[in-house]
Scaffold this motif. Structure first.
Motif: not given
Lengths: 392, 380
Positions: A267, A271, A281, A287-288, A290-291, A294
């Motif tokens: 992340p 960024v 982001l 972003r979705g 990556i979330a 993670e």
């Protein structure tokens, strides 16, 4: 507790004094990893010093008994050592299949003679080992291996071919699975033997991968003489040891892709590359993704932690290594795909010093092998289904 | 507790909860309540037994009649509740109500209400959401200062156990606009107060919630929980505890759905063999096993963080609720698919698990809500 605190203070002071400054930064490339062995060329004087000092204390294999050169530390002390090394971002002094794999197997299954002969040179980084497991016709079906060891009285004569031998062209000794009895159920006729790669009849050929590098070799064995005292454990009982070693290997490979101390997290890289708008982001779809990664990466990290805690408390389902190997490698492949997406066309460059010689693309390609080596993801799922869920 | 394992007392509580739910409140009880169209939606007799077992007072301090056993302990109870689809006011009353009072109540409020929760004589409900998707700062309901108290007007949806609650806690705006986190106030309202209308909604899981309307409901000044205008942070703390328990219950649901499905794979024969011998199903089951292992870890991590008042507790709760929602959805869907046609029948229990999982995923934020909250908290 106060003993442990005293150990922490001593360790901290010793590391402060003995870890060279240049060894206190993250490993950025293969060259930064010290593998030791007869043919090793140290990258720097600091790299040599760091290995020598750590080996002197036995801290290259901190939990091994000191009579074989190890550190003789308790589990708690090893944890403290790791924490203190991480605190100053100290690199591992030695990368070693000897320490990670064959050493523990010799400690557990080997004769006293083998322990005295092989363990101290592993601790000192003097002998580099490679693993002779897979064969052209024995991949997922490893127990179907055909390399023959013929009994000649006081020694064996070995003939056959190994493949996917990591760093065979750079290694000094091999631990090798061979067939000592072809007339019984395949798992019951296998032995684990040790031999010097300089023995007449041993030759290697590197395999070039899609990543451009050649960490693996084919190894050819033609009438190779192996002494009888170099069998680990009993003759024909090698499969038990092989499975024990595979468990180690799976846990090791499953741990790939964890962010090392001092490295930027995925992340953070996103960024930096893409920027933040209104606290989020700038690329919403990425972003979705990556979330989602993670969340899974954190959950996996806690699971690895829980498995260790349960083992200490004498609980747990067992067979956790198959699940960790499966999930950890799939997770690392997702991570590498996300890194490629985050860095876009920058990640596609293959050559040039300004582009770190295409390191991103090469790591991404290399990660594809994680879910193949050490037992494919599909084999791990078979193991879970059969051994844990009882489906057959 | 050292590390991610239960200590002896927590394990004993879990074992006691398992035996109790299996014997006294198994899935067949929920069927019975549903088929008899029970007005309460749970058994008051069972509720009293849960009081006697000490489950209800798990989060209440000893001085108010509870055991103060903590969040990891209560999480174990909820896991077993999930496995057995046990219907009771445990969540709304003993988790949400008790936590709100414990964290923000005045001494007088605690004295008056916590013992009544612990002995089972009072049922509470939390009225938060006004929209179909969880949005705790989107509050139109207003509490206007008037004389020596407030007058509340507004409409709340998905109020769990609202149909039977004796006491409601409502989030209302004393300042600001819908969407603002500032200006929210939590107030205690009697269910019987003039102007309160409760419309029971029977949900897909055969459990009950309510739409609660407040029409010029007058409450005294001391109905305020905590400080007027500062309700949002307090509410978040309670929602975090609630979401951790929902994640624990979802873990129980996912595990039970998975166990029943694996059992079915062992029993059902087609083409002359058990369907569990087919690799296509084996790999899906093995993947689901792995996901449930991850789910166990995040739930225990979040509960532990709450007990230890860890700074990252909120983040870990969102991780747990997001992962629990994702895996429970997978486990219940796979459960139906692998049961084949039988999975579609009302006769088989597996359908009850999918129907219970979804409302719990939605309540106080689903996977998407908590993945977003997690990412924002992580700085992206």
């Amino acid at each position: 507790m106060s003993d442990l605190e005293a150990f922490r203070r001593e360790t901290r002071a010793w590391l402060e004094e003995n870890c060279p400054q240049s060894m206190r930064s993250p490993v950025m490339s293969d060259k930064d990893q010290c593998w030791g062995g007869r043919n090793w060329t140290f990258q720097s004087e600091d790299q040599r010093l760091w290995l020598e000092r750590m080996a002197e204390k036995g801290w290259t294999a901190p939990d091994w008994p000191s009579e074989y050169g190890g550190g003789g530390l308790s589990r708690e002390q090893v944890k403290v050592l790791r924490q203190e090394m991480a605190r100053i971002r100290a690199r591992p002094p030695l990368h070693s299949f000897g320490v990670w794999m064959i050493g523990p197997a010799i400690l557990k299954f080997g004769s006293e003679e083998l322990k005295r002969q092989h363990l101290p040179p592993i601790v000192r980084g003097e002998i580099r080992w490679c693993q002779g497991y897979s064969e052209p016709n024995a991949g997922s079906d490893l127990a179907g291996l055909q390399t023959r060891a013929e009994d000649k009285g006081d020694h064996f004569i070995v003939n056959g071919q190994k493949i996917w031998t990591s760093y065979a062209d750079k290694a000094d000794w091999m631990f090798c699975l061979v067939r000592t009895n072809p007339d019984v159920k395949k798992q019951l006729g296998i032995s684990l033997v040790l031999f010097d790669m300089a023995t007449p009849g041993v030759s290697t050929r590197p395999i070039k991968l899609i990543s451009g590098s050649s960490p693996f070799c084919e190894t050819f064995l033609e009438n190779v003489r192996v002494e009888k005292n170099q069998v680990v454990g009993e003759v024909d009982q090698g499969w038990t040891i092989a499975k024990y070693l595979l468990t180690h290997e799976r846990e090791m490979i499953g741990g790939f892709g964890r962010t090392a101390a001092g490295q930027k997290t995925l992340p953070q890289q996103a960024v930096e590359a893409l920027g933040v708008e209104q606290g989020r982001l700038a690329d919403g779809m990425l972003r979705g993704d990556i979330a989602r990664w993670e969340l899974d990466a954190k959950a996996f990290e806690f699971t690895a932690e829980r498995v260790v805690d349960e083992a200490k408390a004498g609980q747990g389902v067992g067979n956790a290594s198959a699940m960790l190997k499966y999930y950890g490698t799939e997770l690392n492949k997702r991570r590498q795909e996300l890194l490629m997406a985050i860095h876009g066309s920058d990640a596609m460059v293959w050559e040039g010093e300004a582009w770190n010689e295409g390191a991103l693309a090469r790591q991404w390609l290399r990660s594809k092998g994680n879910s193949i080596e050490g037992g494919t993801s599909e084999v791990q799922l078979n193991v879970i289904a059969r051994n844990i869920l009882g489906l057959r | 507790m050292t590390g991610l394992v239960l200590n002896d007392e927590q394990q004993m509580l879990k074992d006691a909860a398992r035996r109790f739910m299996q014997e006294r409140a198994p899935v067949s009880q929920l069927r019975k309540l549903r088929d008899e169209r029970d007005e309460t939606g749970f058994s008051r007799e069972l509720w009293q037994e849960m009081v006697e077992m000490g489950f209800v007072g798990t989060l209440i301090d000893e001085e108010y009649g509870g055991s103060g056993f903590g969040y990891v302990g209560m999480g174990q109870v909820f896991e077993e509740v999930g496995r057995n689809l046990t219907a009771s006011p445990l969540f709304a009353t003993a988790v949400l109500g008790a936590t709100l009072l414990r964290n923000t109540g005045s001494d007088a409020q605690k004295q008056a209400l916590l013992p009544a929760i612990a002995d089972g004589s009072m049922i509470m409900a939390l009225a938060v959401d006004e929209r179909a998707r969880h949005a705790p700062h989107y509050v139109e309901t207003r509490a206007e200062a008037q004389g020596d108290g407030f007058v509340i007007s507004g409409r709340k949806v998905a109020v769990v156990d609202g149909h039977v609650a004796d006491k409601l806690v409502v989030s209302a705006r004393t300042a600001g606009e819908p969407g603002d986190a500032d200006g929210l106030t939590l107030l205690l309202v009697d269910r019987a107060a003039a102007g309160v209308t409760v419309e029971r909604t029977i949900m897909v899981d055969s459990r009950n919630a309510a739409v609660v309307t407040f029409d010029q409901v007058a409450v005294p000044k001391d109905a305020v929980l905590g400080k007027a205008g500062d309700g949002y942070a307090v509410l978040q703390q309670t929602l975090d505890v609630g979401n951790a328990m929902l994640a624990a219950e979802l873990l129980g649901i996912a595990q039970e759905a998975f166990d029943r499905t694996v059992k079915y794979l062992h029993e059902r024969k087609q083409f002359g063999v058990t369907i569990g011998s087919f690799q296509g199903l084996q790999h899906r089951a093995a993947h689901l096993f792995s996901e449930i292992e991850l789910m166990k870890s995040v739930v225990l991590k979040a509960l532990t963080a709450l007990d230890q008042q860890d700074d990252s507790a909120a983040q870990l709760v969102s991780l747990a609720k997001a992962k629990a929602s994702e895996v429970a959805e997978l486990a219940t869907n796979e459960g139906i698919q692998m049961h084949g046609g039988m999975g579609m029948t009302d006769e088989f229990d597996i359908g009850l698990f999918v129907k219970r999982a979804r409302p719990m995923q939605q309540l106080f934020g689903d996977y998407r809500y908590h993945a977003d909250r997690f990412a924002a908290d992580r700085g992206y």
